[in-house]
Design an enzyme around this catalytic site. Structure first.
Site, PDB file in Angstrom:
ATOM      1  N   CYS A 194      52.145  44.913 -34.900  1.00 26.19           N
ATOM      2  CA  CYS A 194      51.861  43.605 -35.515  1.00 26.19           C
ATOM      3  C   CYS A 194      50.411  43.215 -35.295  1.00 26.19           C
ATOM      4  O   CYS A 194      50.043  42.735 -34.218  1.00 26.19           O
ATOM      5  CB  CYS A 194      52.799  42.544 -34.949  1.00 26.19           C
ATOM      6  SG  CYS A 194      52.514  40.908 -35.663  1.00 26.19           S
ATOM      7  N   CYS A 216      49.822  39.539 -34.574  1.00 29.87           N
ATOM      8  CA  CYS A 216      50.182  39.134 -33.206  1.00 29.87           C
ATOM      9  C   CYS A 216      49.123  39.603 -32.204  1.00 29.87           C
ATOM     10  O   CYS A 216      48.727  38.858 -31.314  1.00 29.87           O
ATOM     11  CB  CYS A 216      51.509  39.744 -32.769  1.00 29.87           C
ATOM     12  SG  CYS A 216      52.791  39.737 -33.996  1.00 29.87           S
ATOM     13  N   ASP A 217      48.695  40.831 -32.322  1.00 31.02           N
ATOM     14  CA  ASP A 217      47.915  41.452 -31.250  1.00 31.02           C
ATOM     15  C   ASP A 217      46.460  41.750 -31.601  1.00 31.02           C
ATOM     16  O   ASP A 217      45.694  42.152 -30.728  1.00 31.02           O
ATOM     17  CB  ASP A 217      48.603  42.770 -30.819  1.00 31.02           C
ATOM     18  CG  ASP A 217      49.996  42.511 -30.267  1.00 31.02           C
ATOM     19  OD1 ASP A 217      50.198  41.440 -29.663  1.00 31.02           O
ATOM     20  OD2 ASP A 217      50.882  43.353 -30.445  1.00 31.02           O
TER      21      ASP A 217
END
Ligand code: NDP
Length: 314
Positions: free
Chosen positions: A136, A139-140
């Site tokens: 992701c 997300c990261d």
């Protein structure tokens, strides 16, 4: 088989399921939630969550899921460990078999079973999970500012993630197994004209290298061809973008899905084709797949379930 009647059954324990449980318990639906194989869902495999509103300092994925669970329990949600093994949605109350040994007869069901990111299946993905391997970018990606990353895949997700990461990282390799991108033309163009992205066509990943964290990837170009070549690239992050599999198989005989398996919901609601059965979160969302959007749709599903029950006078 042991049978139990419930008014609202929630299946799945990611942000969608727990948020549905918070709303359903506060609406006196006495929800029962089964957590499934991975209690807490996909977020339990990420480290810091920094994009969920309300956490100015960020929070770890597992902590956030624990907080959501406690919040749902505080209002009386009955949260249980268990996995749905069979479904019969032919007539209400619907029959859901848990762990092959218990049947829940539910007046309403909220399906929030999520989606599972596909992985290549190489052992290094597990070895470096949370230490440079991610599925992701939204997300990261932030953790790879000014670093070098690789994205695997040639579809819209891969192109989108590569473009997103290219604005943060110093360089992005896009590892594509074919000699072309499968993504839509506009996404291809964005990737191919981005000076920060180098597309490695006809490359496959053999393994990752690094001491505790990812520091490189071993690739093979034109595998099996006379001119096959092995190369090594130095990277700090390795992002999988080879598709997601919505966890909808167990409902498929009854519930309409798209060709990939995402549950179809009626526009602007969480209603499925079966009255009283609602879907929330990634299992019904091929587009956004974020914790906050999943939580939002979990709230909608609980409200939809509450209205359905009150209309029926149940
Ligand atoms: P796709 O199935 O479209 O693409 C998957 C990509 O991963 C393909 O390039 C595929 O290669 C590659 N791949 C699959 N398995 C492997 C493997 N083992 N090793 C290497 N590469 C592999 O998935 P997406 O997640 O990209 O998209 C899913 C759907 O969502 C699509 O319909 C897409 O259009 C849509 N979407 C739309 C977006 C938008 O409109 N903004 C954004 C994101 C997704 P190959 O081509 O060789 O099969």
């Amino acid at each position: 088989m042991n049978t139990e009647k419930v008014r609202c059954l929630i299946i799945g324990s990611g942000p969608a399921g727990y948020t549905a449980a918070i709303y359903a318990s506060r609406a006196n639906l006495s929800p029962v939630l089964y957590e499934g194989m991975q209690p807490g869902g996909q977020l339990t495999t990420t480290n810091d969550v920094e994009n969920f509103p309300g956490y100015p300092q960020g929070i770890t994925g597992p902590e956030m899921m624990e907080d959501l669970k406690k919040q749902a329990e505080r209002f009386g949600a009955d949260i249980r460990f268990g996995y749905v093994t069979a479904t019969d949605l032919s007539v209400a109350p619907y029959k859901i078999t848990v762990d092959g040994e218990k049947i829940i007869e539910a007046e309403t069901i909220i399906i929030s079973t999520g989606a599972t990111a596909k992985y290549l299946g190489i052992p290094d993905e597990t070895k470096y999970a949370g230490s440079g391997v991610s599925a992701c970018a939204t997300c990261d990606g932030f953790f790879y500012r000014k670093k070098v990353v690789a994205v695997v895949g040639g579809g819209d997700t891969a192109c989108e993630e590569a473009t997103y990461l290219a604005a943060l990282a110093s360089k992005v390799f896009l590892i594509v197994r074919k000699s072309f991108l499968r993504a839509s033309k506009i996404m291809q163009e964005r990737v191919l004209t981005n000076p920060n992205i180098e597309v490695l066509f006809e490359h496959e990943t053999l393994g990752l290298t690094g001491d505790k964290v990812v520091q490189g990837a071993n690739l093979v170009k034109r595998r099996g061809m006379p001119d096959e070549e092995q190369i090594h690239i130095a990277i700090d992050g390795f992002f999988l973008a080879i598709g997601h599999k919505p966890n909808s198989d167990v409902f498929k005989p009854w519930i309409e899905t798209d060709e990939v398996g995402y549950i179809r919901v009626l526009n602007g609601s969480t209603r499925t084709n079966i009255p009283g059965v609602f879907a929330a979160g990634d299992v019904a969302d091929p587009h956004y797949r974020q914790a906050i959007t999943a939580a939002g749709s979990g709230c909608q599903a609980a409200i939809d379930a509450e209205r359905y029950l009150s209309e029926k006078g149940i």
